[in-house]
Design an enzyme around this catalytic site. Structure first.
Site, mmCIF file in Angstrom:
data_model
loop_
_atom_site.group_PDB
_atom_site.id
_atom_site.type_symbol
_atom_site.label_atom_id
_atom_site.label_comp_id
_atom_site.label_asym_id
_atom_site.label_seq_id
_atom_site.Cartn_x
_atom_site.Cartn_y
_atom_site.Cartn_z
ATOM 1 N N ASP A 13 0.803 -1.235 0.000
ATOM 2 C CA ASP A 13 0.000 0.000 0.000
ATOM 3 C C ASP A 13 0.837 1.288 0.000
ATOM 4 O OD1 ASP A 13 -0.925 -0.669 3.484
ATOM 5 O OD2 ASP A 13 0.883 0.297 2.678
ATOM 6 N N HIS B 177 6.628 -7.856 -1.050
ATOM 7 C CA HIS B 177 5.621 -8.291 -2.040
ATOM 8 C C HIS B 177 5.319 -7.213 -3.082
ATOM 9 C CE1 HIS B 177 4.241 -11.293 1.258
ATOM 10 N NE2 HIS B 177 5.334 -11.675 0.673
ATOM 11 N N CYS C 180 1.425 -0.890 -22.060
ATOM 12 C CA CYS C 180 2.734 -0.225 -22.089
ATOM 13 C C CYS C 180 2.729 0.846 -23.183
ATOM 14 C CB CYS C 180 3.823 -1.262 -22.365
ATOM 15 S SG CYS C 180 5.460 -0.546 -22.538
HETATM 16 C C1 BV8 Z 1 7.003 -18.184 -2.954
HETATM 17 C C2 BV8 Z 1 1.026 -9.243 -2.864
HETATM 18 C C3 BV8 Z 1 8.630 -19.541 -4.083
HETATM 19 C C4 BV8 Z 1 -0.117 -9.348 -3.803
HETATM 20 C C5 BV8 Z 1 1.023 -11.233 -1.418
HETATM 21 C C6 BV8 Z 1 5.394 -23.172 2.305
HETATM 22 C C7 BV8 Z 1 4.341 -23.680 2.967
HETATM 23 C C8 BV8 Z 1 3.081 -23.358 2.512
HETATM 24 C C9 BV8 Z 1 2.875 -22.524 1.405
HETATM 25 C C10 BV8 Z 1 3.932 -22.043 0.760
HETATM 26 C C11 BV8 Z 1 5.175 -22.345 1.201
HETATM 27 N N1 BV8 Z 1 6.043 -21.717 0.382
HETATM 28 C C12 BV8 Z 1 5.378 -21.015 -0.542
HETATM 29 C C13 BV8 Z 1 4.083 -21.215 -0.336
HETATM 30 C C14 BV8 Z 1 3.082 -20.680 -1.098
HETATM 31 C C15 BV8 Z 1 2.683 -19.262 -0.671
HETATM 32 C C16 BV8 Z 1 2.122 -19.206 0.716
HETATM 33 O O1 BV8 Z 1 2.779 -18.874 1.681
HETATM 34 N N2 BV8 Z 1 0.829 -19.494 0.770
HETATM 35 C C17 BV8 Z 1 0.119 -19.371 2.076
HETATM 36 C C18 BV8 Z 1 -1.284 -18.875 1.775
HETATM 37 C C19 BV8 Z 1 0.164 -20.666 2.802
HETATM 38 N N3 BV8 Z 1 3.812 -18.337 -0.773
HETATM 39 C C20 BV8 Z 1 4.075 -17.871 -2.022
HETATM 40 O O2 BV8 Z 1 3.511 -18.212 -3.029
HETATM 41 C C21 BV8 Z 1 5.209 -16.862 -2.085
HETATM 42 N N4 BV8 Z 1 6.114 -17.199 -3.128
HETATM 43 O O3 BV8 Z 1 7.092 -18.807 -1.925
HETATM 44 O O4 BV8 Z 1 7.786 -18.401 -4.087
HETATM 45 C C22 BV8 Z 1 7.693 -20.665 -4.288
HETATM 46 C C23 BV8 Z 1 6.845 -20.574 -5.349
HETATM 47 C C24 BV8 Z 1 5.965 -21.651 -5.541
HETATM 48 C C25 BV8 Z 1 5.883 -22.744 -4.667
HETATM 49 C C26 BV8 Z 1 6.784 -22.787 -3.595
HETATM 50 C C27 BV8 Z 1 7.698 -21.745 -3.395
HETATM 51 C C28 BV8 Z 1 4.653 -15.456 -2.464
HETATM 52 C C29 BV8 Z 1 3.776 -14.938 -1.366
HETATM 53 C C30 BV8 Z 1 3.395 -13.465 -1.681
HETATM 54 C C31 BV8 Z 1 1.995 -13.363 -2.237
HETATM 55 N N5 BV8 Z 1 1.617 -11.951 -2.362
HETATM 56 N N6 BV8 Z 1 0.713 -9.921 -1.589
HETATM 57 C C32 BV8 Z 1 -1.320 -8.556 -3.339
HETATM 58 O O5 BV8 Z 1 -1.326 -8.070 -2.205
HETATM 59 O O6 BV8 Z 1 -2.236 -8.412 -4.156
HETATM 60 S S1 BV8 Z 1 0.673 -12.002 0.088
HETATM 61 C C33 BV8 Z 1 -0.489 -10.951 0.876
HETATM 62 O O7 BV8 Z 1 -1.184 -11.779 1.785
HETATM 63 C C34 BV8 Z 1 0.111 -9.857 1.729
HETATM 64 O O8 BV8 Z 1 1.223 -9.254 1.123
HETATM 65 C C35 BV8 Z 1 0.480 -10.609 3.007
HETATM 66 O O9 BV8 Z 1 1.707 -11.227 2.885
HETATM 67 C C36 BV8 Z 1 -0.582 -11.684 3.055
HETATM 68 C C37 BV8 Z 1 -1.638 -11.276 4.024
HETATM 69 O O10 BV8 Z 1 -1.128 -11.535 5.294
HETATM 70 P P1 BV8 Z 1 -1.129 -10.359 6.401
HETATM 71 O O11 BV8 Z 1 -0.462 -9.144 5.883
HETATM 72 O O12 BV8 Z 1 -0.619 -10.987 7.630
HETATM 73 O O13 BV8 Z 1 -2.685 -9.974 6.525
HETATM 74 P P2 BV8 Z 1 -3.857 -10.861 7.174
HETATM 75 O O14 BV8 Z 1 -5.132 -10.201 6.757
HETATM 76 O O15 BV8 Z 1 -3.645 -12.306 6.918
HETATM 77 O O16 BV8 Z 1 -3.659 -10.654 8.761
HETATM 78 C C38 BV8 Z 1 -3.793 -9.359 9.310
HETATM 79 C C39 BV8 Z 1 -3.399 -9.508 10.765
HETATM 80 O O17 BV8 Z 1 -3.450 -8.209 11.360
HETATM 81 C C40 BV8 Z 1 -4.348 -10.414 11.564
HETATM 82 O O18 BV8 Z 1 -3.581 -11.293 12.377
HETATM 83 C C41 BV8 Z 1 -5.144 -9.419 12.431
HETATM 84 O O19 BV8 Z 1 -5.464 -9.971 13.705
HETATM 85 C C42 BV8 Z 1 -4.133 -8.282 12.585
HETATM 86 N N7 BV8 Z 1 -4.712 -6.956 12.827
HETATM 87 C C43 BV8 Z 1 -5.936 -6.490 12.443
HETATM 88 N N8 BV8 Z 1 -6.067 -5.175 12.850
HETATM 89 C C44 BV8 Z 1 -4.891 -4.826 13.468
HETATM 90 C C45 BV8 Z 1 -4.020 -5.962 13.444
HETATM 91 N N9 BV8 Z 1 -2.786 -5.945 13.989
HETATM 92 C C46 BV8 Z 1 -2.371 -4.774 14.570
HETATM 93 N N10 BV8 Z 1 -3.149 -3.638 14.606
HETATM 94 C C47 BV8 Z 1 -4.402 -3.636 14.077
HETATM 95 N N11 BV8 Z 1 -5.138 -2.521 14.152
#
Ligand code: BV8
Length: 260
Positions: free
Chosen positions: A112, A127, A156
């Site tokens: 953002d 990311h 582009c």
């Molecule tokens: C990769 C950009 C090599 C796009 C994003 C190993 C095990 C399992 C899965 C995998 C693994 N390795 C790779 C994977 C696959 C995958 C993955 O992790 N999947 C998950 C779903 C299990 N990872 C990938 O694909 C990564 N690439 O590893 O490449 C590879 C390739 C293929 C296969 C193997 C390896 C790429 C990951 C990046 C994806 N892009 N964003 C876009 O945004 O449009 S990820 C996106 O989602 C965000 O960037 C962020 O990372 C994620 C969201 O998570 P959070 O930011 O934590 O947000 P969330 O809503 O979940 O939580 C918010 C938290 O805030 C909550 O806990 C809440 O309680 C709290 N909160 C709320 N209010 C407040 C607060 N805290 C404080 N104050 C408040 N007021």
């Protein structure tokens, strides 16, 4: 908040400020939660849905390949929301900390751009960034802040190929220089803050574990517990925009006391 919990939180803030005051190398990992108080939907919160799609469905190369217009409508919608929002007190404290710790690294999963808008300079955007577009053909990266976009899907201006958001989609690798620097500062920091992340998405969620294994103190700020909570030395159940100013005020008090 119960009397006892308030006391323990106050004691935790004081204890943390003492450690923070003597720290040289501090790292911070942020997620969508730090921007929640700015009015930006998180991913896993109930408002994380767009139409009926979950992020994991749209933020993928195959979704873009199948329907670039749909994926661009989703990013245009998010740009519209993000473009009208301002950094909150949490972002601002981290921008201040960049100037008070000798080694400070800010690592974010957020696309953002609010850390930059708050004044942070050295940001590791794991990311990518929603305000940057990349030519699918030539790979050129352009900054574009139009909300809404003039054309969907945008093309582009050089070769008329499709532009894509310069973000990392699920299944795509992160920039090797960015992730290497993130792991480097995680393994050398004395304290790592983990703020507003559900710690599910890899490899980002492994950074605090690397820091913990290297002996760093781990400080979590999140209204809800996460898979990381059991690894934390401090885990504050609260909002980043409230807890970070509390810690920063105590740090300032600590510094003034010690100066006298
Ligand atoms: C990769 C950009 C090599 C796009 C994003 C190993 C095990 C399992 C899965 C995998 C693994 N390795 C790779 C994977 C696959 C995958 C993955 O992790 N999947 C998950 C779903 C299990 N990872 C990938 O694909 C990564 N690439 O590893 O490449 C590879 C390739 C293929 C296969 C193997 C390896 C790429 C990951 C990046 C994806 N892009 N964003 C876009 O945004 O449009 S990820 C996106 O989602 C965000 O960037 C962020 O990372 C994620 C969201 O998570 P959070 O930011 O934590 O947000 P969330 O809503 O979940 O939580 C918010 C938290 O805030 C909550 O806990 C809440 O309680 C709290 N909160 C709320 N209010 C407040 C607060 N805290 C404080 N104050 C408040 N007021």
């Amino acid at each position: 908040m119960s009397e006892e919990k308030e006391m323990s939180e106050k004691e935790n803030v004081e204890a943390l400020a003492k450690i923070l005051h003597d720290a040289e190398r501090v790292a911070v990992l942020t997620g969508a939660g730090i921007s929640a108080e700015s009015g930006i939907p998180t991913f896993r919160g109930e408002e994380g849905l767009w139409k009926t799609y979950r992020a994991e469905e749209l933020a993928t190369p195959s979704a873009f390949h199948a329907n670039p217009t749909l994926v661009w409508e989703w990013y245009d919608w998010r740009r519209g929301i993000i473009g009208s929002k301002e950094p909150n007190a949490g972002h601002k404290v981290l921008a201040r900390w960049e100037n008070i710790f000798p080694e400070f690294s800010l690592i974010t999963q957020n696309i953002d751009g609010l850390h930059e808008k708050a004044g942070s300079k050295n940001i590791l955007e794991l990311h990518g960034n929603i305000w940057r577009l990349r030519c699918l053909e030539e790979g050129t990266i352009i900054e574009n802040y139009d909300t809404p976009l003039k054309e969907i899907p945008p093309r582009c201006s050089d070769c008329n190929s499709l532009l894509r958001p310069h973000v990392v989609w699920f299944g795509e690798s992160l920039s090797s220089s960015v992730i290497q620097e993130a792991f480097q500062s995680s393994s050398s920091c004395q304290i790592m803050f983990v703020i507003g992340t559900s710690a599910v998405v890899q490899p980002a969620a492994s950074l605090p574990l690397t820091a913990s294994e290297a002996g760093a103190k781990i400080v979590e700020i999140n209204p809800d517990p996460t898979p990381l909570t059991s690894y934390c030395d401090f885990s504050f159940r609260g909002k980043a925009g409230e807890i970070l100013p509390m810690i920063d005020n105590e740090l300032k008090r600590e510094s003034s006391v010690l100066k006298e």
